[in-house]
Design a protein around this motif. Structure first.
Motif, mmCIF file in Angstrom:
data_model
loop_
_atom_site.group_PDB
_atom_site.id
_atom_site.type_symbol
_atom_site.label_atom_id
_atom_site.label_comp_id
_atom_site.label_asym_id
_atom_site.label_seq_id
_atom_site.Cartn_x
_atom_site.Cartn_y
_atom_site.Cartn_z
ATOM 1 N N ARG A 135 42.820 40.382 34.497
ATOM 2 C CA ARG A 135 43.018 40.650 35.551
ATOM 3 C C ARG A 135 42.647 40.432 36.406
ATOM 4 N NH1 ARG A 135 39.498 44.154 38.275
ATOM 5 N NH2 ARG A 135 41.414 44.756 39.833
ATOM 6 N N LEU A 136 43.644 40.189 37.901
ATOM 7 C CA LEU A 136 43.824 39.064 38.741
ATOM 8 C C LEU A 136 43.345 40.066 40.129
ATOM 9 C CD1 LEU A 136 47.652 37.077 38.423
ATOM 10 C CD2 LEU A 136 45.175 36.386 37.744
ATOM 11 N N VAL A 137 42.460 39.479 41.207
ATOM 12 C CA VAL A 137 41.893 40.249 42.400
ATOM 13 C C VAL A 137 42.958 39.316 43.484
ATOM 14 C CG1 VAL A 137 40.204 40.523 43.346
ATOM 15 C CG2 VAL A 137 40.403 40.725 40.969
ATOM 16 N N LEU A 164 50.153 44.246 40.186
ATOM 17 C CA LEU A 164 49.517 45.000 38.767
ATOM 18 C C LEU A 164 48.448 45.281 38.657
ATOM 19 C CD1 LEU A 164 53.039 43.820 37.378
ATOM 20 C CD2 LEU A 164 52.953 45.392 38.275
ATOM 21 N N ASP A 165 47.901 44.164 39.313
ATOM 22 C CA ASP A 165 46.388 44.253 38.823
ATOM 23 C C ASP A 165 45.255 45.825 40.219
ATOM 24 O OD1 ASP A 165 46.295 43.198 36.121
ATOM 25 O OD2 ASP A 165 45.934 41.229 37.547
ATOM 26 N N ARG A 209 34.900 39.604 45.592
ATOM 27 C CA ARG A 209 35.214 38.339 46.907
ATOM 28 C C ARG A 209 34.671 38.181 47.557
ATOM 29 N NH1 ARG A 209 39.378 43.759 47.021
ATOM 30 N NH2 ARG A 209 41.004 43.071 46.348
ATOM 31 N N ALA A 210 33.242 38.927 47.956
ATOM 32 C CA ALA A 210 32.432 38.722 48.702
ATOM 33 C C ALA A 210 31.310 37.181 48.159
ATOM 34 C CB ALA A 210 30.869 39.500 48.501
ATOM 35 N N ARG A 211 31.647 37.039 46.868
ATOM 36 C CA ARG A 211 31.329 35.704 46.641
ATOM 37 C C ARG A 211 32.194 34.187 47.554
ATOM 38 N NH1 ARG A 211 32.238 33.616 41.785
ATOM 39 N NH2 ARG A 211 30.877 32.473 41.953
ATOM 40 N N ILE A 251 42.079 35.774 42.474
ATOM 41 C CA ILE A 251 40.960 35.364 41.845
ATOM 42 C C ILE A 251 41.065 35.466 39.900
ATOM 43 C CG2 ILE A 251 38.454 35.484 42.049
ATOM 44 C CD1 ILE A 251 38.457 36.905 44.406
ATOM 45 N N TYR A 252 41.393 34.637 39.458
ATOM 46 C CA TYR A 252 40.886 34.614 37.730
ATOM 47 C C TYR A 252 39.144 34.398 37.790
ATOM 48 C CZ TYR A 252 45.766 32.846 37.484
ATOM 49 O OH TYR A 252 47.273 32.980 37.917
#
Length: 427
Positions: free
Chosen positions: A354-356, A151-152, A329-331, A364-365
């Motif tokens: 948002r969640l990734v 949903l994000d 994400r690259a982090r 990711i939070y």
């Protein structure tokens, strides 16, 4: 020696200042009395009719900075200080402060973060919601975490916003055929859930959605009628339509909407939910939900509710956001990790963030607070929560870590054979 006297004097002033601040917070928290009283009035008026159990019970407000608490009753250890009908104390360090259910002194409590600036109606809304969480196990609706990071993501968020657009229309417009509208909204949900089969939307809706429905349903209003309540639920949807961060928060919008609409056509729907049915299960008893849905049908529904242009504009915005997600994400992909097993770790987060998604590992939070036997970790720049909730990950090296890590005595961070780090207890 003079320097020692100076530092001692400074320390004494600091202690007095902290004590004074804590006392000021305690004095301000005396304003909680009418909030507790209003919650009890709401609970007494309902008298268990909505869910079969009254809402009122052990409830506290907690100040985030001082951990001072004010409660509506004494705890089981009889350690709170009574002042009139209020009870004051301090929440133990090992309990995370959040709007949630907590276990305190061997008993379940409703916990709400103290603000001091919210109005009575807002406070009552929050207290009703969190009080429902305290009783949900007893009424057959166990809690669960959200596994709805789709949903994000662009497609998932667009389809959710189509569902929300239809719900808003049904709440605002009594002339709409409710049965036909529910068929449309369930068609959109069916399409989305087929696209993202690894979800628990329906279950999470029975968790957070029913708590929020209860708050809308029982909120004491001057103009007390269902049209006003539906208007408030529609306004809540409208307020969030241009926002993001639905993975943990969508049910705050869908729960009240579906609940208030079902009140009109399925009078005993709450008993069905308590027996294990989900909202789509209940709706399917009065509406024929299609087994298969294609994108042509979705386009037809979008046009019917006049949201095609809105969704197209949202798509452009969300696709640009996807580039920012790639940088986040690259982090993680470019760093070694500190892996924290979820061994009875207490953690808190903002459900509106948002969640990734991160590969198939987890989501990711942006922010999170974790507390465990090892100590405390405050994250403000990204943390992965595993999809199965079994561990957490933050980017970490011996030279750099964005998170604030406070380890208890005897715990250290060690490099492991897999090239990542763990918190271990020293021998």
């Amino acid at each position: 020696m003079k320097h020692c006297h100076f530092y001692l004097f400074f320390a004494l002033i600091l202690c007095v200042s902290i004590a004074s601040c804590s006392q000021n917070i305690t004095n301000q928290m005396e304003k909680a009395a009418p909030y507790f009283e209003n919650l009890k009035k709401v609970s007494d008026a309902d008298n268990g009719k909505l869910w079969g159990k009254t809402l009122y019970g052990p409830t506290m407000y907690v100040d985030v900075q001082t951990r001072n608490l004010v409660a509506n009753q004494q705890n089981k250890e009889n350690s709170l200080v009574q002042k009139g009908n209020l009870y004051f104390g301090q929440l133990p360090e090992d309990i995370i402060i959040a709007n949630t259910l907590i276990t305190y002194c061997g008993e379940n409590w409703t916990c709400v973060i103290w603000d001091g600036n919210r109005d009575l109606l807002t406070e009552t809304h929050i207290l009703i919601h969190e009080s429902w969480h305290r009783i949900q196990d007893e009424i057959g609706l166990p809690g669960c975490g959200s596994s709805n990071q789709h949903l994000d993501e662009t497609e998932g968020e667009l389809l959710l916003k189509l569902e929300l657009s239809i719900l808003k229309e049904l709440l605002q417009n009594d002339s709409k055929d409710l049965t036909e509208g529910l068929r449309d909204v369930m068609t959109v949900r069916k399409y989305r859930q087929c696209m993202y089969p690894n979800n628990n939307e329906n279950q999470f809706e029975c968790h957070e959605g029913m708590a929020e429905y209860t708050a809308f349903k029982l909120l004491p209003l001057d103009n007390d009628n269902e049209a006003v309540r539906k208007g408030l639920a529609a306004a809540a949807i409208m307020k969030e339509m241009d926002n993001s961060g639905f993975g943990n928060s969508f049910a705050y919008l869908t729960g009240p909407a579906y609940g208030l609409l079902l009140d009109e056509i399925v009078l005993d729907w709450r008993n069905s939910v308590r027996s294990g049915k989900t909202i789509p299960d209940v709706i399917s008893t009065v509406v024929a939900i299609p087994d298969m849905v294609d994108n042509v049908e979705i386009d037809r529904i979008s046009a019917r509710y006049d949201v095609t242009d809105y969704l197209n504009k949202e798509r452009i915005r969300l696709e640009a956001r996807d580039e920012e997600d790639a940088e986040l994400r690259a982090r993680f992909s470019e760093s070694t990790w500190l892996v924290i097993p979820n061994d009875s770790v207490n953690f808190g987060f903002n459900p509106g963030e948002r969640l990734v998604a991160y590969d198939t590992i987890g989501v990711i939070y942006n922010t999170m607070l974790l507390k465990g036997d090892f100590g405390t970790i405050e994250v403000g720049n990204g943390i992965i929560r595993a999809n199965n909730w079994s561990y957490f990950i933050i980017p970490y090296s011996e030279d750099h870590c964005d998170a604030k890590i406070s380890l208890n005595t005897g715990y250290v961070i060690e490099l492991q054979s897999d090239g990542n780090y763990r918190i271990v207890k020293g021998s």
